[in-house]
Design a protein around this motif. Structure first.
Motif, PDB file in Angstrom:
ATOM      1  N   THR A   1      -5.827  -3.147  -4.822  1.00  0.00           N
ATOM      2  CA  THR A   1      -5.695  -4.415  -4.114  1.00  0.00           C
ATOM      3  C   THR A   1      -4.517  -4.344  -3.155  1.00  0.00           C
ATOM      4  OG1 THR A   1      -4.322  -5.327  -5.901  1.00  0.00           O
ATOM      5  CG2 THR A   1      -6.687  -5.759  -5.992  1.00  0.00           C
ATOM      6  N   GLN A   2      -4.694  -4.960  -1.998  1.00  0.00           N
ATOM      7  CA  GLN A   2      -3.631  -5.026  -0.999  1.00  0.00           C
ATOM      8  C   GLN A   2      -3.671  -6.397  -0.338  1.00  0.00           C
ATOM      9  OE1 GLN A   2      -3.982  -2.577   2.602  1.00  0.00           O
ATOM     10  NE2 GLN A   2      -1.825  -2.040   2.382  1.00  0.00           N
ATOM     11  N   ASP A   3      -2.579  -7.108  -0.424  1.00  0.00           N
ATOM     12  CA  ASP A   3      -2.499  -8.456   0.138  1.00  0.00           C
ATOM     13  C   ASP A   3      -3.626  -9.350  -0.369  1.00  0.00           C
ATOM     14  OD1 ASP A   3      -0.280  -7.627   1.648  1.00  0.00           O
ATOM     15  OD2 ASP A   3      -1.568  -6.922   3.276  1.00  0.00           O
ATOM     16  N   GLY A   4      -3.950  -9.195  -1.652  1.00  0.00           N
ATOM     17  CA  GLY A   4      -4.973 -10.023  -2.264  1.00  0.00           C
ATOM     18  C   GLY A   4      -6.403  -9.602  -1.984  1.00  0.00           C
ATOM     19  N   GLU A   5      -6.584  -8.532  -1.208  1.00  0.00           N
ATOM     20  CA  GLU A   5      -7.920  -8.046  -0.892  1.00  0.00           C
ATOM     21  C   GLU A   5      -8.231  -6.801  -1.712  1.00  0.00           C
ATOM     22  OE1 GLU A   5     -10.027  -9.516   1.148  1.00  0.00           O
ATOM     23  OE2 GLU A   5      -8.622 -11.064   1.815  1.00  0.00           O
ATOM     24  N   VAL A   6      -9.479  -6.689  -2.160  1.00  0.00           N
ATOM     25  CA  VAL A   6      -9.924  -5.515  -2.905  1.00  0.00           C
ATOM     26  C   VAL A   6     -10.444  -4.466  -1.925  1.00  0.00           C
ATOM     27  CG1 VAL A   6     -11.511  -4.632  -4.642  1.00  0.00           C
ATOM     28  CG2 VAL A   6     -10.515  -6.917  -4.903  1.00  0.00           C
TER      29      VAL A   6
ATOM     30  N   SER B   1       1.315   6.772   3.949  1.00  0.00           N
ATOM     31  CA  SER B   1       0.072   5.998   3.976  1.00  0.00           C
ATOM     32  C   SER B   1       0.151   4.840   2.984  1.00  0.00           C
ATOM     33  CB  SER B   1      -1.123   6.888   3.615  1.00  0.00           C
ATOM     34  OG  SER B   1      -1.062   7.213   2.227  1.00  0.00           O
ATOM     35  N   ARG B   2      -0.785   3.908   3.088  1.00  0.00           N
ATOM     36  CA  ARG B   2      -0.739   2.740   2.214  1.00  0.00           C
ATOM     37  C   ARG B   2      -0.989   3.114   0.752  1.00  0.00           C
ATOM     38  NH1 ARG B   2      -6.192  -0.671   3.887  1.00  0.00           N
ATOM     39  NH2 ARG B   2      -7.685   1.028   3.686  1.00  0.00           N
ATOM     40  N   LEU B   3      -1.852   4.121   0.508  1.00  0.00           N
ATOM     41  CA  LEU B   3      -2.093   4.521  -0.875  1.00  0.00           C
ATOM     42  C   LEU B   3      -0.855   5.172  -1.490  1.00  0.00           C
ATOM     43  CD1 LEU B   3      -5.722   5.940  -1.246  1.00  0.00           C
ATOM     44  CD2 LEU B   3      -4.603   4.225  -2.665  1.00  0.00           C
ATOM     45  N   GLN B   4      -0.149   5.949  -0.688  1.00  0.00           N
ATOM     46  CA  GLN B   4       1.092   6.540  -1.180  1.00  0.00           C
ATOM     47  C   GLN B   4       2.095   5.440  -1.532  1.00  0.00           C
ATOM     48  OE1 GLN B   4       3.181   8.904   1.690  1.00  0.00           O
ATOM     49  NE2 GLN B   4       4.984   9.148   0.407  1.00  0.00           N
ATOM     50  N   LYS B   5       2.288   4.517  -0.633  1.00  0.00           N
ATOM     51  CA  LYS B   5       3.246   3.442  -0.861  1.00  0.00           C
ATOM     52  C   LYS B   5       2.843   2.590  -2.064  1.00  0.00           C
ATOM     53  CE  LYS B   5       4.555   3.088   4.029  1.00  0.00           C
ATOM     54  NZ  LYS B   5       4.472   2.234   5.244  1.00  0.00           N
ATOM     55  N   LEU B   6       1.560   2.335  -2.190  1.00  0.00           N
ATOM     56  CA  LEU B   6       1.073   1.520  -3.297  1.00  0.00           C
ATOM     57  C   LEU B   6       1.365   2.198  -4.640  1.00  0.00           C
ATOM     58  CD1 LEU B   6      -2.244  -0.352  -3.493  1.00  0.00           C
ATOM     59  CD2 LEU B   6      -1.798   1.396  -5.205  1.00  0.00           C
ATOM     60  N   LEU B   7       1.063   3.487  -4.736  1.00  0.00           N
ATOM     61  CA  LEU B   7       1.312   4.196  -5.988  1.00  0.00           C
ATOM     62  C   LEU B   7       2.806   4.320  -6.279  1.00  0.00           C
ATOM     63  CD1 LEU B   7      -1.437   6.927  -5.688  1.00  0.00           C
ATOM     64  CD2 LEU B   7      -1.268   5.231  -7.510  1.00  0.00           C
TER      65      LEU B   7
END
Length: 199
Positions: free
Chosen positions: A48-53, A75-81
């Protein structure tokens, strides 16, 4: 794929990973899960990112008890993890279509895995090379020694992510159609056929 330090035990099961529908088809054994991951190497990563799946198909491979994938640095996946968020990864393959004598009982023989993971970026250069070599060698044995290894610039631009599997499940169906007894005499063929005859 490397199997060292793997197949230690079954994965723990919580309400998140427990299979509820057709539970008898489920397994939580590392051996079953790892076998499908190693065969497919194509995972769909959900987060999820900003409430979106969001779900993204990615090359995901196993080395030991960890999963790996690579993305552009920052990347966003790197930052998310790296923020500690959990991701869900699914792998699935339809092996056969199951054609029954009734429309309702048509089905598929399949194998699937759903995993819940957390991850971090690989910082160690030796692990970076070992893990990249493992996927290339699995695709074509002996190839890593023939190709150019990643340059300094390529290493800087690539984030190799290591995922720890926290829990997960395997589920499959095999066998013939489950026809109702009263449908068995209907004059229509039933049985199985390859889901993808060219694979």
């Amino acid at each position: 794929m490397d199997t060292s330090n793997s197949l230690k035990s079954d994965f723990s099961v919580t309400g998140k990973s427990r299979v509820r529908r057709a539970a008898k088809r489920a397994s939580y054994r590392r051996e079953d899960i790892y076998r499908l991951v190693d065969e497919l190497k194509l995972g769909h990563i959900g987060f999820t990112q900003d409430g979106e799946v969001i779900v993204i198909p990615m090359t995901v491979w196993r080395h030991g008890d960890f999963l790996y994938f690579h993305v552009p640095n920052k990347s966003r996946l790197q930052k998310l993890l790296e923020s500690g968020q959990q991701v869900c990864i699914s792998f699935a393959r339809y092996d056969e279509w199951v054609l029954a004598k009734s429309a309702y009982h048509h089905s598929a023989n399949y194998r699937s895995v759903v995993l819940f993971c957390r991850g971090e970026r690989v910082q160690n250069p030796k692990e970076f090379d070992t893990v990249f070599a493992s996927i290339i060698e699995d695709i074509e044995p002996g190839r890593w020694s023939q190709v150019r290894t990643p340059s300094v610039q390529e290493r800087k631009g690539t984030a190799l992510m290591r995922l720890t599997i926290e829990e997960g499940s395997f589920k499959s169906r095999r066998g013939a159609p489950s026809d109702n007894k009263e449908d068995l005499d209907l004059p229509v063929w039933s049985g199985t056929k390859p889901a993808c005859p060219f694979s």
